[in-house]
Design a protein around this motif. Structure first.
Motif, PDB file in Angstrom:
ATOM      1  N   THR A 297      11.013  -1.901   7.739  1.00 30.10           N
ATOM      2  CA  THR A 297      11.127  -0.530   7.228  1.00 30.10           C
ATOM      3  C   THR A 297      12.395  -0.411   6.382  1.00 30.10           C
ATOM      4  N   ASP A 298      13.490  -0.921   6.929  1.00 32.52           N
ATOM      5  CA  ASP A 298      14.764  -0.847   6.200  1.00 32.52           C
ATOM      6  C   ASP A 298      14.665  -1.583   4.870  1.00 32.52           C
ATOM      7  N   ALA A 299      14.046  -2.751   4.908  1.00 37.53           N
ATOM      8  CA  ALA A 299      13.931  -3.551   3.684  1.00 37.53           C
ATOM      9  C   ALA A 299      13.123  -2.806   2.622  1.00 37.53           C
ATOM     10  N   LEU A 300      12.065  -2.160   3.065  1.00 38.97           N
ATOM     11  CA  LEU A 300      11.233  -1.403   2.115  1.00 38.97           C
ATOM     12  C   LEU A 300      12.058  -0.304   1.436  1.00 38.97           C
ATOM     13  N   ILE A 301      12.778   0.449   2.267  1.00 41.88           N
ATOM     14  CA  ILE A 301      13.561   1.560   1.713  1.00 41.88           C
ATOM     15  C   ILE A 301      14.662   1.034   0.779  1.00 41.88           C
ATOM     16  N   GLU A 302      15.301  -0.048   1.223  1.00 45.47           N
ATOM     17  CA  GLU A 302      16.409  -0.584   0.435  1.00 45.47           C
ATOM     18  C   GLU A 302      15.938  -1.113  -0.926  1.00 45.47           C
ATOM     19  N   GLU A 303      14.846  -1.893  -0.878  1.00 40.83           N
ATOM     20  CA  GLU A 303      14.386  -2.531  -2.120  1.00 40.83           C
ATOM     21  C   GLU A 303      13.576  -1.601  -3.013  1.00 40.83           C
ATOM     22  N   PHE A 304      12.752  -0.754  -2.386  1.00 41.06           N
ATOM     23  CA  PHE A 304      11.782   0.002  -3.195  1.00 41.06           C
ATOM     24  C   PHE A 304      11.870   1.512  -2.998  1.00 41.06           C
ATOM     25  N   GLY A 305      12.866   1.963  -2.250  1.00 41.40           N
ATOM     26  CA  GLY A 305      13.004   3.391  -1.964  1.00 41.40           C
ATOM     27  C   GLY A 305      13.025   4.260  -3.217  1.00 41.40           C
TER      28      GLY A 305
ATOM     29  N   LEU B  85       0.842  -1.197   0.000  1.00 45.08           N
ATOM     30  CA  LEU B  85       0.000   0.000   0.000  1.00 45.08           C
ATOM     31  C   LEU B  85       0.886   1.260   0.000  1.00 45.08           C
ATOM     32  N   ALA B  86       1.952   1.224   0.792  1.00 44.67           N
ATOM     33  CA  ALA B  86       2.885   2.362   0.852  1.00 44.67           C
ATOM     34  C   ALA B  86       3.543   2.564  -0.512  1.00 44.67           C
ATOM     35  N   ARG B  87       3.935   1.467  -1.137  1.00 43.79           N
ATOM     36  CA  ARG B  87       4.566   1.574  -2.463  1.00 43.79           C
ATOM     37  C   ARG B  87       3.569   2.119  -3.486  1.00 43.79           C
ATOM     38  N   ASN B  88       2.328   1.647  -3.402  1.00 44.97           N
ATOM     39  CA  ASN B  88       1.278   2.117  -4.317  1.00 44.97           C
ATOM     40  C   ASN B  88       1.113   3.630  -4.183  1.00 44.97           C
ATOM     41  N   LEU B  89       1.075   4.115  -2.923  1.00 43.13           N
ATOM     42  CA  LEU B  89       0.940   5.558  -2.685  1.00 43.13           C
ATOM     43  C   LEU B  89       2.140   6.310  -3.271  1.00 43.13           C
ATOM     44  N   ALA B  90       3.342   5.797  -3.008  1.00 44.28           N
ATOM     45  CA  ALA B  90       4.562   6.474  -3.474  1.00 44.28           C
ATOM     46  C   ALA B  90       4.633   6.465  -4.998  1.00 44.28           C
ATOM     47  N   ARG B  91       4.280   5.341  -5.598  1.00 46.79           N
ATOM     48  CA  ARG B  91       4.321   5.242  -7.064  1.00 46.79           C
ATOM     49  C   ARG B  91       3.338   6.212  -7.705  1.00 46.79           C
ATOM     50  N   ASN B  92       2.295   6.555  -6.955  1.00 46.63           N
ATOM     51  CA  ASN B  92       1.312   7.499  -7.482  1.00 46.63           C
ATOM     52  C   ASN B  92       1.659   8.946  -7.139  1.00 46.63           C
ATOM     53  N   GLY B  93       2.879   9.137  -6.640  1.00 49.86           N
ATOM     54  CA  GLY B  93       3.367  10.496  -6.459  1.00 49.86           C
ATOM     55  C   GLY B  93       3.115  11.108  -5.092  1.00 49.86           C
ATOM     56  N   PHE B  94       2.623  10.319  -4.137  1.00 50.29           N
ATOM     57  CA  PHE B  94       2.399  10.876  -2.798  1.00 50.29           C
ATOM     58  C   PHE B  94       3.643  10.665  -1.940  1.00 50.29           C
ATOM     59  N   ARG B  95       3.904  11.639  -1.063  1.00 48.64           N
ATOM     60  CA  ARG B  95       5.038  11.516  -0.157  1.00 48.64           C
ATOM     61  C   ARG B  95       4.594  10.695   1.056  1.00 48.64           C
ATOM     62  N   VAL B  96       5.244   9.562   1.271  1.00 46.27           N
ATOM     63  CA  VAL B  96       4.780   8.593   2.270  1.00 46.27           C
ATOM     64  C   VAL B  96       5.791   8.392   3.388  1.00 46.27           C
ATOM     65  N   ALA B  97       5.339   8.551   4.622  1.00 46.02           N
ATOM     66  CA  ALA B  97       6.175   8.198   5.766  1.00 46.02           C
ATOM     67  C   ALA B  97       5.854   6.763   6.154  1.00 46.02           C
ATOM     68  N   VAL B  98       6.875   5.976   6.435  1.00 47.24           N
ATOM     69  CA  VAL B  98       6.635   4.551   6.726  1.00 47.24           C
ATOM     70  C   VAL B  98       7.255   4.140   8.049  1.00 47.24           C
ATOM     71  N   HIS B  99       6.583   3.199   8.714  1.00 49.99           N
ATOM     72  CA  HIS B  99       7.065   2.710  10.003  1.00 49.99           C
ATOM     73  C   HIS B  99       6.596   1.276  10.225  1.00 49.99           C
ATOM     74  N   ASN B 100       7.417   0.523  10.912  1.00 48.45           N
ATOM     75  CA  ASN B 100       7.013  -0.821  11.317  1.00 48.45           C
ATOM     76  C   ASN B 100       7.568  -1.078  12.708  1.00 48.45           C
ATOM     77  N   ARG B 101       6.821  -1.861  13.501  1.00 51.59           N
ATOM     78  CA  ARG B 101       7.272  -2.126  14.878  1.00 51.59           C
ATOM     79  C   ARG B 101       8.714  -2.623  14.901  1.00 51.59           C
ATOM     80  N   SER B 102       8.997  -3.646  14.118  1.00 48.91           N
ATOM     81  CA  SER B 102      10.395  -4.085  14.019  1.00 48.91           C
ATOM     82  C   SER B 102      11.013  -3.420  12.795  1.00 48.91           C
ATOM     83  N   GLN B 103      12.107  -2.718  13.048  1.00 49.89           N
ATOM     84  CA  GLN B 103      12.686  -1.823  12.037  1.00 49.89           C
ATOM     85  C   GLN B 103      13.103  -2.535  10.751  1.00 49.89           C
ATOM     86  N   GLY B 104      13.367  -3.839  10.842  1.00 49.48           N
ATOM     87  CA  GLY B 104      13.852  -4.589   9.679  1.00 49.48           C
ATOM     88  C   GLY B 104      12.975  -4.404   8.445  1.00 49.48           C
TER      89      GLY B 104
END
Ligand code: NDP
Length: 475
Positions: A38-46, A17-36
């Motif tokens: 979040t890091d994976a999202l930024i690394e793979e799809f940032g 859902l976060a990627r969908n928002l970002a791909r559509n041009g919205f600025r998205v802040a992301v968070h997950n209880r375990s940081q792993g």
């Protein structure tokens, strides 16, 4: 610039859902209880858009423009409450919390109430379409206040699936309305899948077709009125060959259907609303029976079935089963929409029934060509008492009903279970019956419990003095 929206909970659904928002041009802040995650999202799809990674909820809230919009996409139930409890003290009046998980609508009502008291907006939004939908365009069923929806609408309609230029996202109604409709969607999905499974079973065990022959039948059906995602993927599953055995994949899968609960919720609530949802109920029960190993083991090979073999004409029977499937499916939808109407009345949601069909035309599991027919039916008559009395539906079932009856008869004679087909047919016959044996039930209730009865020819309540002179008295 600050982020326009936040997503907390970055498992498959939240991440996509976060990627969908970002791909559509919205600025998205992301968070997950375990940081792993979040890091994976930024690394793979940032690189897909403008993400702001937040290490904790205060940082997530800090990253947002106001009024803040935060999508919570964590495990439903207690985890959702835990996240909301942690989030609320960090927010300011007017901020919007969206729960896009599979919450029970009663929980959504409770949460909306609690946040409203704190000056916050709470939107329970049903999201369907699995991880693929979340990424490329889900069907979105948001509840909550008009104000909150207006603030979210530009983003939600942009990321939702689109059919014929229209977004599969409509404000369903206040508080729990969105999650209720999402639950109903899942209930209908249960019924749809059960009916498909029965059609397969009959073709396999009455006609003796192979899995791949049945795949071809479904492929053919998918070019007509039955055209839908579920019919399409049924052909795909049935043509799959198992690598290790070389036989059909469907033959190596353990025949115990699992369930996460939304089908059961639908039936439980329909019981409370007094709305028969027999198609969905049979679907839930059929899954329960399939998983009831102890009783199945005791019965297999021990309980006798029919002695003779049933023979039917191949092409004619395939066509009959198609009609039985379509007619039963229409009943399942009619029952589902009855439940939505009843809940809408009970909770004051004022749901536009035709619009619900348009939300489901794309993105979700029950997406189907015939949903346009539901929209058209409610366009013709917004107060339609039942979809089954709309002209299109009436004619479709009228065309199919003789075939449907033959299929239920063949299923019974051949000993192939078809609870969805037969319960739907019984509902149809019950609905159209001029007199129902409910009169006898009222008589019995009056005899054993003095529960009284009404008469067809006079106003009032009556009771018969069953143990005395058997005279009728006003009750
Ligand atoms: P899960 O339901 O498996 O939930 C995992 C996520 O919840 C992780 O981000 C996890 O964080 C977080 N979480 C669990 N407990 C807590 C807690 N106590 N506090 C904070 N975070 C917590 O993920 P899905 O992506 O499958 O589903 C998310 C939601 O979407 C659910 O409500 C689900 O029912 C719904 N949904 C799922 C669909 C699907 O196809 N999967 C389709 C439609 C809706 P951590 O990584 O730290 O463990």
């Amino acid at each position: 610039a600050p982020a326009q929206i936040a997503v907390t909970g970055l498992a498959v659904m939240g991440r996509n859902l976060a990627r969908n928002l970002a791909r559509n041009g919205f600025r998205v802040a992301v968070h997950n209880r375990s940081q792993g995650r979040t890091d994976a999202l930024i690394e793979e799809f940032g690189h897909e858009g403008e993400f702001t990674a937040a290490a904790d909820l205060p940082a997530l809230v800090e990253a947002l423009e106001t009024p803040r919009k935060i999508i919570v996409m964590v495990k439903a139930g207690e985890p959702t409450d835990a996240v909301i409890d942690e989030l609320v003290p960090l927010l300011s009046e007017g901020d919007i919390v969206v729960d896009a998980g599979n919450a029970h609508f009663a929980d959504t009502r409770r949460r909306e109430d609690a946040l409203k008291a704190k000056g916050l907006h709470f939107v329970g939004a049903g999201v369907s379409g699995g991880e693929e939908g979340a990424l490329n365009g889900p069907s979105i069923m948001p509840g909550g206040s008009e104000f909150a929806y207006a603030a979210l609408e530009p983003m939600l309609t942009k990321i939702a699936a689109h059919v014929g230029g229209e977004a599969c996202c409509v404000h369903v109604g206040p508080d729990g309305a969105g999650h209720f409709v999402k639950m109903l969607h899942n209930g209908i999905e249960y019924a749809d899948m059960q009916l498909i499974a029965e059609a397969y079973d009959l073709l396999r065990h009455v006609l003796g077709l192979s899995a791949s022959e049945i795949a071809d039948v479904f492929r053919d059906w998918n070019t007509g009125d039955l055209e839908s995602f579920l019919i399409e993927i049924t052909a795909e599953v049935l043509s799959q060959v198992d690598e290790s055995t070389g036989g059909p994949f469907v033959d190596v899968v353990l025949d115990r259907a699992e369930q996460k609960g939304t089908g059961r919720w639908t039936v439980q609530i329909a019981l409370d609303l007094g709305i028969p949802v027999s198609g969905m109920a049979e679907a839930v029960f059929a899954r329960s029976l399939s998983g009831d190993v102890v009783r199945r083991e005791a019965a297999v090979g021990s309980l006798p079935g029919p002695s003779g073999k049933v023979s039917v004409d191949r092409e004619a029977f395939i066509e009959d089963v198609r009609h039985a499937l379509y007619s039963s499916k229409l009943v399942a939808y009619a029952q589902g929409f009855d439940a939505i109407r009843a809940a809408s009345e009970q909770y004051g949601w004022n749901i536009d029934l035709g619009a619900m069909a348009t939300i489901w035309r794309g993105g979700c599991i029950i997406r189907a060509r015939f949903l346009d027919r539901i929209k058209e039916a409610y366009d013709r008559d917004a107060d339609l008492p039942s979809l089954l009395v709309d002209d299109y539906f009436k004619e479709a079932v009228a065309n199919g009903q003789e075939a449907w009856r033959r299929v239920v008869g063949v299923a019974a004679a051949a000993g192939v279970p078809a609870p969805g087909f037969s319960a739907s047919l019984s509902y149809y016959d019950g609905l159209r019956a001029e007199r129902l044996p409910a009169a006898l039930i009222q008589g019995l209730r009056d005899l054993f419990g003095a529960h009284t009865y009404h008469r067809v020819d006079r106003e009032g309540s009556f009771h018969l003095d069953w143990s005395g002179d058997r005279k009728e008295h006003d009750a």
